[in-house]
Design a protein around this motif. Structure first.
Motif, PDB file in Angstrom:
ATOM      1  N   GLY A   1     -11.191  19.427  97.937  1.00  0.00           N
ATOM      2  CA  GLY A   1     -11.950  19.517  99.178  1.00  0.00           C
ATOM      3  C   GLY A   1     -11.285  20.447 100.167  1.00  0.00           C
ATOM      4  O   GLY A   1     -11.944  21.254 100.847  1.00  0.00           O
ATOM      5  N   GLN A   2      -9.944  20.360 100.250  1.00  0.00           N
ATOM      6  CA  GLN A   2      -9.215  21.260 101.148  1.00  0.00           C
ATOM      7  C   GLN A   2      -9.243  22.697 100.643  1.00  0.00           C
ATOM      8  O   GLN A   2      -9.171  23.638 101.442  1.00  0.00           O
ATOM      9  N   ALA A   3      -9.368  22.891  99.329  1.00  0.00           N
ATOM     10  CA  ALA A   3      -9.463  24.255  98.789  1.00  0.00           C
ATOM     11  C   ALA A   3     -10.717  24.944  99.314  1.00  0.00           C
ATOM     12  O   ALA A   3     -10.709  26.152  99.599  1.00  0.00           O
ATOM     13  N   ILE A   4     -11.801  24.180  99.440  1.00  0.00           N
ATOM     14  CA  ILE A   4     -13.029  24.750 100.006  1.00  0.00           C
ATOM     15  C   ILE A   4     -12.778  25.208 101.437  1.00  0.00           C
ATOM     16  O   ILE A   4     -13.105  26.329 101.831  1.00  0.00           O
ATOM     17  N   VAL A   5     -12.172  24.321 102.228  1.00  0.00           N
ATOM     18  CA  VAL A   5     -11.935  24.628 103.641  1.00  0.00           C
ATOM     19  C   VAL A   5     -11.006  25.831 103.784  1.00  0.00           C
ATOM     20  O   VAL A   5     -11.288  26.774 104.536  1.00  0.00           O
TER      21      VAL A   5
ATOM     22  N   ALA B   1     -20.912  20.063 101.707  1.00  0.00           N
ATOM     23  CA  ALA B   1     -21.169  21.288 100.950  1.00  0.00           C
ATOM     24  C   ALA B   1     -22.542  21.884 101.253  1.00  0.00           C
ATOM     25  O   ALA B   1     -22.727  23.101 101.172  1.00  0.00           O
ATOM     26  N   VAL B   2     -23.497  21.042 101.639  1.00  0.00           N
ATOM     27  CA  VAL B   2     -24.879  21.511 101.813  1.00  0.00           C
ATOM     28  C   VAL B   2     -25.003  22.519 102.955  1.00  0.00           C
ATOM     29  O   VAL B   2     -25.493  23.642 102.745  1.00  0.00           O
TER      30      VAL B   2
ATOM     31  N   VAL C   1     -17.224  26.659  96.616  1.00  0.00           N
ATOM     32  CA  VAL C   1     -17.806  25.404  97.125  1.00  0.00           C
ATOM     33  C   VAL C   1     -18.428  24.595  95.996  1.00  0.00           C
ATOM     34  O   VAL C   1     -18.194  23.383  95.873  1.00  0.00           O
ATOM     35  N   VAL C   2     -19.202  25.247  95.151  1.00  0.00           N
ATOM     36  CA  VAL C   2     -19.877  24.526  94.069  1.00  0.00           C
ATOM     37  C   VAL C   2     -18.880  23.995  93.044  1.00  0.00           C
ATOM     38  O   VAL C   2     -18.919  22.819  92.664  1.00  0.00           O
ATOM     39  N   GLY C   3     -17.966  24.843  92.606  1.00  0.00           N
ATOM     40  CA  GLY C   3     -17.025  24.427  91.570  1.00  0.00           C
ATOM     41  C   GLY C   3     -16.039  23.379  92.040  1.00  0.00           C
ATOM     42  O   GLY C   3     -15.898  22.317  91.422  1.00  0.00           O
ATOM     43  N   ALA C   4     -15.357  23.649  93.149  1.00  0.00           N
ATOM     44  CA  ALA C   4     -14.352  22.700  93.652  1.00  0.00           C
ATOM     45  C   ALA C   4     -15.004  21.415  94.131  1.00  0.00           C
ATOM     46  O   ALA C   4     -14.462  20.324  93.928  1.00  0.00           O
ATOM     47  N   GLY C   5     -16.160  21.515  94.785  1.00  0.00           N
ATOM     48  CA  GLY C   5     -16.828  20.318  95.282  1.00  0.00           C
ATOM     49  C   GLY C   5     -17.249  19.387  94.164  1.00  0.00           C
ATOM     50  O   GLY C   5     -17.042  18.164  94.235  1.00  0.00           O
TER      51      GLY C   5
ATOM     52  N   LEU D   1     -17.037  41.337  91.584  1.00  0.00           N
ATOM     53  CA  LEU D   1     -18.414  41.760  91.848  1.00  0.00           C
ATOM     54  C   LEU D   1     -18.496  43.103  92.564  1.00  0.00           C
ATOM     55  O   LEU D   1     -19.593  43.567  92.876  1.00  0.00           O
ATOM     56  N   GLY D   2     -17.326  43.700  92.857  1.00  0.00           N
ATOM     57  CA  GLY D   2     -17.370  45.033  93.437  1.00  0.00           C
ATOM     58  C   GLY D   2     -16.658  45.216  94.748  1.00  0.00           C
ATOM     59  O   GLY D   2     -16.728  46.281  95.346  1.00  0.00           O
ATOM     60  N   GLY D   3     -16.002  44.137  95.253  1.00  0.00           N
ATOM     61  CA  GLY D   3     -15.184  44.338  96.447  1.00  0.00           C
ATOM     62  C   GLY D   3     -15.699  43.664  97.694  1.00  0.00           C
ATOM     63  O   GLY D   3     -16.394  42.655  97.649  1.00  0.00           O
ATOM     64  N   GLY D   4     -15.370  44.294  98.841  1.00  0.00           N
ATOM     65  CA  GLY D   4     -15.459  43.660 100.138  1.00  0.00           C
ATOM     66  C   GLY D   4     -16.802  43.115 100.541  1.00  0.00           C
ATOM     67  O   GLY D   4     -16.878  42.218 101.369  1.00  0.00           O
ATOM     68  N   ALA D   5     -17.917  43.624 100.014  1.00  0.00           N
ATOM     69  CA  ALA D   5     -19.240  43.170 100.435  1.00  0.00           C
ATOM     70  C   ALA D   5     -19.665  41.882  99.747  1.00  0.00           C
ATOM     71  O   ALA D   5     -20.787  41.414  99.956  1.00  0.00           O
ATOM     72  N   ASN D   6     -18.822  41.297  98.930  1.00  0.00           N
ATOM     73  CA  ASN D   6     -19.226  40.144  98.135  1.00  0.00           C
ATOM     74  C   ASN D   6     -18.408  38.887  98.435  1.00  0.00           C
ATOM     75  O   ASN D   6     -18.308  37.985  97.607  1.00  0.00           O
ATOM     76  N   LEU D   7     -17.823  38.817  99.620  1.00  0.00           N
ATOM     77  CA  LEU D   7     -17.022  37.642  99.966  1.00  0.00           C
ATOM     78  C   LEU D   7     -17.845  36.359  99.955  1.00  0.00           C
ATOM     79  O   LEU D   7     -17.365  35.312  99.520  1.00  0.00           O
ATOM     80  N   SER D   8     -19.084  36.426 100.422  1.00  0.00           N
ATOM     81  CA  SER D   8     -19.906  35.208 100.460  1.00  0.00           C
ATOM     82  C   SER D   8     -20.179  34.675  99.060  1.00  0.00           C
ATOM     83  O   SER D   8     -20.274  33.453  98.860  1.00  0.00           O
ATOM     84  N   SER D   9     -20.300  35.551  98.071  1.00  0.00           N
ATOM     85  CA  SER D   9     -20.514  35.096  96.689  1.00  0.00           C
ATOM     86  C   SER D   9     -19.301  34.320  96.184  1.00  0.00           C
ATOM     87  O   SER D   9     -19.436  33.295  95.503  1.00  0.00           O
TER      88      SER D   9
END
Length: 454
Positions: A250-254, A323-324, A413-417, A399-407
């Motif tokens: 949980g803390q890894a997500i944060v 997570a939602v 979130v999905v995996g660790a949660g 995924l190609g660098g700086g523009a993909n941080l949200s991915s």
């Protein structure tokens, strides 16, 4: 000075001040630790490195050394004067932070960050051990929450305070004595100075509190932990490691989201670095402090109803709910919406580590709290600090660098949660059995005095 029950006048008078100073040191430790996340752009530009290289320092490198060295620090916290141990740690990590301002290469920066990690490993186990001796069982959860709350403020306030420092220092070389330093270098000097001031206050104001002796283990207070503590650790450490891993996910997500959110605001929404730190810091601090005000009340309510064993279930539910909004925030069309949804998710996710500390305070023998807190620090360092920021950076780079941080944040979130919730549900029944053996109010006055011996 008496050391029996009800005979701790110094602790009754001075405990809040000690928690305050420990908490302020916790804030400074996070500021010195996380300031690098606000300086990604100038550090990358000067040394020609990637996001993954920065993430190695913020995550796995810091986690490995900080976590591994937490074990001997926890061992020492159960045996030596904790005040001296904490002072030594503060002086070492502030010195390493200041020295980073003069690092000639990225390799030197990495070595100095290792020094910060090793020195900061002192604080958490020693502080948890001191709090266990300063407060009676019915007040430990609240005192621990206050201390952890300072740390959470530090985790998010570091971005806010660091953002202020970055903005004040500007973009021109900064004069420090006869030297002129680049603004990112001068930032390391500025954020380290409060640690030196607090170290002086701590040395002047805090005395070593007398150690609590568990009811079934009446031994000299300076002796090593006795058989009941060793038996308890041998029988229950696997369960606590399971709880620690689950809460650390949980803390890894944060931590993973927090480490890269300022960069996301800069890259995707056009923020300046200082503005990003302040905006994210305000959002995160507000949500985190509200969460940590609610967590001890929720946990205390379950305990008052005889449901200490509900801690893993409460933690699992909080991670699932938190997570939602976090996932929704990564698709937000504007920065204000992103920060609002982030705050909603953090309200539920931030206390995941706190519930693990409550489990220590409620069930572990007092003279073993340093050891268990050190193991918590090790697990949390390796899982949360080591994996959280790194997963985001690796997915983004793949995924190609700086523009993909949200991915990268979505994957984290999905995996660790999911894994955290599964582990917490697996720990529910064994933790319930442990609570049945340690919480028997009818058999004695202390909730942590019922430990079996061989």
């Amino acid at each position: 000075m008496g050391r029996g029950r009800g005979q701790r006048p110094w602790a009754a008078a001075g405990a809040p001040v000690v928690v305050l100073l420990l908490g302020l040191l916790y804030i400074v430790s996070y500021l010195d630790r996380l300031i690098l996340a606000l300086l990604v752009a100038p550090v990358r530009a000067e040394f020609g490195i990637s996001d993954t290289a920065i993430a190695l320092l913020v995550g796995p490198v810091f986690a490995l050394f900080g976590g591994v060295f937490a074990l001997p620090m926890g061992w020492l916290a159960d045996r030596v004067r904790r005040t001296r141990l904490i002072l030594a740690g503060v002086l070492c990590w502030t010195t390493a932070t200041i020295a980073t301002a003069f690092a000639p290469s990225f390799e030197t920066v990495a070595i100095l960050r290792v020094g910060v990690a090793v020195a900061e490993a002192v604080l958490f186990p020693a502080a948890i051990s001191m709090i266990a001796d300063l407060f009676p069982p019915d007040r430990r959860a609240a005192a621990t929450s206050v201390f952890v709350g300072f740390g959470v403020f530090g985790a998010f306030g570091a971005f806010m305070l660091g953002g202020v420092a970055v903005q004040l220092l500007g973009s021109e070389p900064v004069a420090i004595g006869s030297l002129f330093l680049a603004p990112w270098r001068a930032t390391f000097v500025v954020v380290a100075l409060p640690g030196l001031l607090l170290a002086a206050l701590f040395a002047a104001a805090v005395r070593e509190p007398p150690r609590t002796v568990s009811i079934r283990a009446a031994v000299p207070v300076d002796a090593a932990p006795t058989s009941p503590e060793r038996v308890f650790a041998r029988r229950n450490m696997p369960l606590f490691v399971l709880l620690f891993v689950a809460s650390a996910l949980g803390q890894a997500i944060v931590l993973g989201v927090s480490s890269w959110l300022p960069s996301l605001l800069v890259r995707d929404f056009g923020f300046e670095a200082g503005q990003a730190g302040i905006s994210f810091g305000l959002s995160g601090v507000t949500a985190a402090l509200a969460a940590l005000a609610a967590a001890p009340r929720i946990a205390g309510h379950s305990r008052s109803r005889g449901r200490m064993d509900a801690l893993p279930l409460i933690c699992a539910g909080a991670i699932a709910v938190g997570a939602v909004p976090l996932l929704a925030g990564f698709a937000a069309p504007s920065a204000p919406m992103l920060l609002l949804l982030l705050a909603a998710g953090y309200f539920f996710l931030v206390p995941s580590g706190t519930y693990a500390i409550f489990a220590i305070n409620w069930t572990v023998p007092p003279r073993a709290t340093g050891l268990f807190a050190a193991v918590y620090t090790l697990v949390n360092s390796l899982v949360a600090v080591g994996c959280g920021p790194m997963v985001v950076a690796m997915v983004s780079d793949r995924l190609g660098g700086g523009a993909n941080l949200s991915s990268g944040m979505v994957v984290l979130v999905v995996g660790a949660g999911t894994l955290s919730i599964l582990l917490l549900l697996a720990a529910l029944r064994p933790f319930s059995r442990l609570c049945e053996t340690t919480e028997r109010p009818a058999s004695g006055p202390s909730s942590r005095g019922q430990y079996e011996t061989e």
